[in-house]
Write an enzyme that holds these catalytic residues in place. Structure first.
Site, PDB file in Angstrom:
ATOM      1  N   CYS A 118     -26.651  40.603 -20.604  1.00 49.07           N
ATOM      2  CA  CYS A 118     -26.813  42.055 -20.760  1.00 49.07           C
ATOM      3  C   CYS A 118     -27.510  42.408 -22.057  1.00 49.07           C
ATOM      4  O   CYS A 118     -27.912  43.556 -22.257  1.00 49.07           O
ATOM      5  CB  CYS A 118     -25.458  42.746 -20.712  1.00 49.07           C
ATOM      6  SG  CYS A 118     -24.559  42.441 -19.207  1.00 49.07           S
ATOM      7  N   HIS A 257     -24.577  49.421 -25.058  1.00 47.55           N
ATOM      8  CA  HIS A 257     -24.599  48.852 -23.715  1.00 47.55           C
ATOM      9  C   HIS A 257     -23.537  49.553 -22.868  1.00 47.55           C
ATOM     10  O   HIS A 257     -22.401  49.741 -23.313  1.00 47.55           O
ATOM     11  CB  HIS A 257     -24.320  47.349 -23.810  1.00 47.55           C
ATOM     12  CG  HIS A 257     -24.188  46.695 -22.470  1.00 47.55           C
ATOM     13  ND1 HIS A 257     -25.069  46.910 -21.439  1.00 47.55           N
ATOM     14  CD2 HIS A 257     -23.273  45.813 -21.993  1.00 47.55           C
ATOM     15  CE1 HIS A 257     -24.704  46.201 -20.401  1.00 47.55           C
ATOM     16  NE2 HIS A 257     -23.616  45.528 -20.701  1.00 47.55           N
ATOM     17  N   ASN A 287     -22.331  48.970 -14.924  1.00 51.53           N
ATOM     18  CA  ASN A 287     -22.999  48.083 -15.873  1.00 51.53           C
ATOM     19  C   ASN A 287     -24.219  47.463 -15.192  1.00 51.53           C
ATOM     20  O   ASN A 287     -24.081  46.639 -14.296  1.00 51.53           O
ATOM     21  CB  ASN A 287     -21.995  47.008 -16.308  1.00 51.53           C
ATOM     22  CG  ASN A 287     -22.587  46.000 -17.273  1.00 51.53           C
ATOM     23  OD1 ASN A 287     -23.791  45.953 -17.484  1.00 51.53           O
ATOM     24  ND2 ASN A 287     -21.720  45.179 -17.847  1.00 51.53           N
TER      25      ASN A 287
HETATM   26  N1  ACO Z   1      -8.741  47.471  -8.812  1.00 51.95           N
HETATM   27  C1  ACO Z   1      -7.406  47.469  -8.870  1.00 51.95           C
HETATM   28  N2  ACO Z   1      -6.705  46.586  -9.611  1.00 51.95           N
HETATM   29  C2  ACO Z   1      -7.402  45.677 -10.300  1.00 51.95           C
HETATM   30  C3  ACO Z   1      -8.795  45.615 -10.280  1.00 51.95           C
HETATM   31  C4  ACO Z   1      -9.476  46.549  -9.494  1.00 51.95           C
HETATM   32  N3  ACO Z   1     -10.816  46.616  -9.404  1.00 51.95           N
HETATM   33  N4  ACO Z   1      -9.188  44.612 -11.082  1.00 51.95           N
HETATM   34  C5  ACO Z   1      -8.094  44.048 -11.596  1.00 51.95           C
HETATM   35  N5  ACO Z   1      -7.009  44.695 -11.125  1.00 51.95           N
HETATM   36  C6  ACO Z   1      -5.606  44.430 -11.422  1.00 51.95           C
HETATM   37  C7  ACO Z   1      -5.357  43.037 -11.865  1.00 51.95           C
HETATM   38  O1  ACO Z   1      -5.204  42.164 -10.762  1.00 51.95           O
HETATM   39  C8  ACO Z   1      -4.084  43.195 -12.666  1.00 51.95           C
HETATM   40  O2  ACO Z   1      -2.990  43.260 -11.744  1.00 51.95           O
HETATM   41  P1  ACO Z   1      -1.614  42.514 -12.097  1.00 51.95           P
HETATM   42  O3  ACO Z   1      -1.133  43.184 -13.354  1.00 51.95           O
HETATM   43  O4  ACO Z   1      -0.801  42.798 -10.894  1.00 51.95           O
HETATM   44  O5  ACO Z   1      -1.979  41.087 -12.288  1.00 51.95           O
HETATM   45  C9  ACO Z   1      -4.201  44.577 -13.277  1.00 51.95           C
HETATM   46  O6  ACO Z   1      -5.212  45.257 -12.512  1.00 51.95           O
HETATM   47  C10 ACO Z   1      -4.633  44.548 -14.726  1.00 51.95           C
HETATM   48  O7  ACO Z   1      -5.720  43.621 -14.841  1.00 51.95           O
HETATM   49  P2  ACO Z   1      -6.422  43.337 -16.218  1.00 51.95           P
HETATM   50  O8  ACO Z   1      -7.498  42.341 -16.008  1.00 51.95           O
HETATM   51  O9  ACO Z   1      -5.380  43.058 -17.251  1.00 51.95           O
HETATM   52  O10 ACO Z   1      -7.029  44.771 -16.514  1.00 51.95           O
HETATM   53  P3  ACO Z   1      -7.765  45.262 -17.794  1.00 51.95           P
HETATM   54  O11 ACO Z   1      -7.090  46.452 -18.323  1.00 51.95           O
HETATM   55  O12 ACO Z   1      -8.075  44.130 -18.735  1.00 51.95           O
HETATM   56  O13 ACO Z   1      -9.143  45.780 -17.190  1.00 51.95           O
HETATM   57  C11 ACO Z   1     -11.400  45.078 -16.959  1.00 51.95           C
HETATM   58  C12 ACO Z   1      -9.970  44.859 -16.524  1.00 51.95           C
HETATM   59  C13 ACO Z   1     -11.820  46.495 -16.564  1.00 51.95           C
HETATM   60  C14 ACO Z   1     -12.287  44.077 -16.254  1.00 51.95           C
HETATM   61  C15 ACO Z   1     -11.486  44.921 -18.503  1.00 51.95           C
HETATM   62  O14 ACO Z   1     -10.899  43.709 -18.887  1.00 51.95           O
HETATM   63  C16 ACO Z   1     -12.875  44.957 -18.972  1.00 51.95           C
HETATM   64  O15 ACO Z   1     -13.533  45.991 -18.927  1.00 51.95           O
HETATM   65  N6  ACO Z   1     -13.412  43.825 -19.485  1.00 51.95           N
HETATM   66  C17 ACO Z   1     -14.770  43.754 -19.912  1.00 51.95           C
HETATM   67  C18 ACO Z   1     -15.603  43.498 -18.737  1.00 51.95           C
HETATM   68  C19 ACO Z   1     -17.038  43.755 -19.015  1.00 51.95           C
HETATM   69  O16 ACO Z   1     -17.403  44.816 -19.474  1.00 51.95           O
HETATM   70  N7  ACO Z   1     -17.859  42.774 -18.705  1.00 51.95           N
HETATM   71  C20 ACO Z   1     -19.220  42.840 -18.886  1.00 51.95           C
HETATM   72  C21 ACO Z   1     -19.558  42.988 -20.364  1.00 51.95           C
HETATM   73  S1  ACO Z   1     -20.805  41.983 -20.868  1.00 51.95           S
HETATM   74  C22 ACO Z   1     -21.972  42.310 -19.859  1.00 51.95           C
HETATM   75  O17 ACO Z   1     -22.299  43.450 -19.734  1.00 51.95           O
HETATM   76  C23 ACO Z   1     -22.497  41.229 -19.054  1.00 51.95           C
END
Ligand code: ACO
Length: 337
Positions: A118, A257, A287
């Site tokens: 990215c 970003h 994204n």
């Molecule tokens: N819908 C519903 N529930 C979900 C989803 C979804 N789409 N995705 C995950 N969950 C659940 C998980 O299974 C978990 O359930 P559990 O507690 O029963 O196990 C719960 O939601 C919490 O999951 P986490 O992974 O802890 O959630 P978090 O608050 O960390 O949010 C997220 C996840 C949004 C992916 C966050 O970690 C994030 O934004 N990370 C950065 C990702 C990113 O931006 N990547 C790209 C950046 S670099 C680039 O651009 C290439």
């Protein structure tokens, strides 16, 4: 790498293109166990664009490039450098940039793709700047874009809800005043496994086994990437500002970003940048990887936010893990002949 830029080189044209098909969070909740509420609360994303079946990266890049060239007043034939930042080129080779050069009639251009996840667009802008500053190019076209929908596992709610397709382009030219003040780029390969595409390269070539194991899709450790992203958005911005003798208060427009509104808000809070200075469109596009910053630049311009003399800070981060910032004093003075 951190450096002050001392050539008078700026962005003289911006173009963007996002595919027509809109996929809402409710659409996704019919495909997987997710909800509009969860996605909006955790990411700020409401919808994203998804390329049509017959659209590859160069098909998204072409309209963006044409719009940028038109705004810059640069005919395709005058472009002598094309860099396309992407991880989803039409195919491994030839490069999307070579395809684009042909389509634009840029017969004299050096053309290549660049892979920095990215962060690709920021890397490519820094490279384009360097080529112009060194006198190796006069009119550079820099494209950032991705068709991540093609490498997402649409049964994996942890990744599929985050991304979208889109491309943006800028033209770099010499200008009479203003322009880029500096760049800061970095990479930490030890974090590579936090966000990667396991198969299809020389380490794990495509095979029936890699397909069966779904190894041609994005794998991500969301929590680790979140921590990384919030950290480098702040540190990279601080470094480039310090190198250029500027402070956060000098920044008029902040273009981070567009990965996740929580990451953006966290970085802006830490940096002390007020909300009205931040460009945000993640709710409409998700994204878009390398397309993210140029799509946001195009929105900022359409909203009249890129005024002459405005100090614009752009910071990207992504797979690699990589990060990169550019600081530019916006100029409406146009290119020098
Ligand atoms: N819908 C519903 N529930 C979900 C989803 C979804 N789409 N995705 C995950 N969950 C659940 C998980 O299974 C978990 O359930 P559990 O507690 O029963 O196990 C719960 O939601 C919490 O999951 P986490 O992974 O802890 O959630 P978090 O608050 O960390 O949010 C997220 C996840 C949004 C992916 C966050 O970690 C994030 O934004 N990370 C950065 C990702 C990113 O931006 N990547 C790209 C950046 S670099 C680039 O651009 C290439």
């Amino acid at each position: 790498m951190i450096a002050q830029a001392n050539g008078t080189i700026s962005i003289t044209g911006i173009g963007a293109y996002a595919p027509e098909r809109v996929v809402t969070n409710d659409d996704l909740s019919e495909l997987m166990d997710t909800s509009d509420e969860w996605i909006v609360e955790r990411t700020g994303i409401r919808e994203r664009r998804v390329a049509a079946d017959d659209q590859a990266l160069s098909d998204l890049a072409l309209p963006a490039a044409r719009a940028a060239l038109e705004q810059a007043g640069t005919p395709g034939a005058d472009v002598d450098l094309i860099i396309v930042a992407t991880v989803t080129a039409d195919m491994a080779f030839p490069s999307a940039a070579a395809i684009l050069a042909d389509e634009l009639g840029a017969d004299e251009a050096g053309a290549y793709d660049l892979s920095a996840g990215c962060t690709g667009f920021m890397y490519a802008v820094a490279q384009g700047y360097g080529m112009l500053a060194a006198g190796l190019a006069r009119h550079a076209l820099v494209v950032g874009g991705d068709v991540l929908s093609r490498i997402l596992d649409w049964s994996d709610r942890r990744t599929a809800v985050l991304f979208g397709d889109g491309a943006g382009a800028v033209v770099l030219d010499r200008v009479s005043e203003g322009g880029f003040l500096g760049f800061e780029l970095g990479a930490d390969g030890s974090g590579g496994p936090q966000l990667y595409l396991p198969a299809g390269g020389s380490r794990a070539p495509a095979s029936a086994e890699t397909v069966a194991e779904r190894k041609h899709f994005v794998q991500m450790n969301g929590r680790e990437v979140f921590k990384f992203a919030t950290r480098v958005l702040v540190s990279s911005a601080e470094k480039v500002l310090a190198e250029c003798g500027k402070t956060v208060d000098d920044v008029d427009v902040y273009i981070p970003h567009q990965a996740n509104i929580r990451i953006i808000d966290h970085a802006a809070d830490k940096l002390g940048i007020p909300k009205e200075k931040i460009v945000v469109n993640v709710e409409r596009y998700g994204n878009t990887s390398s397309g993210s910053i140029p799509l946001a630049l195009a929105d900022a311009q359409a909203e009249g936010r890129l005024q002459d003399g405005a100090l614009v800070l752009m910071t990207g981060m992504g797979a690699g893990l990589t990060w990169g910032s550019g600081l530019i004093e916006w100029t409406a003075n146009g290119r020098t002949p």
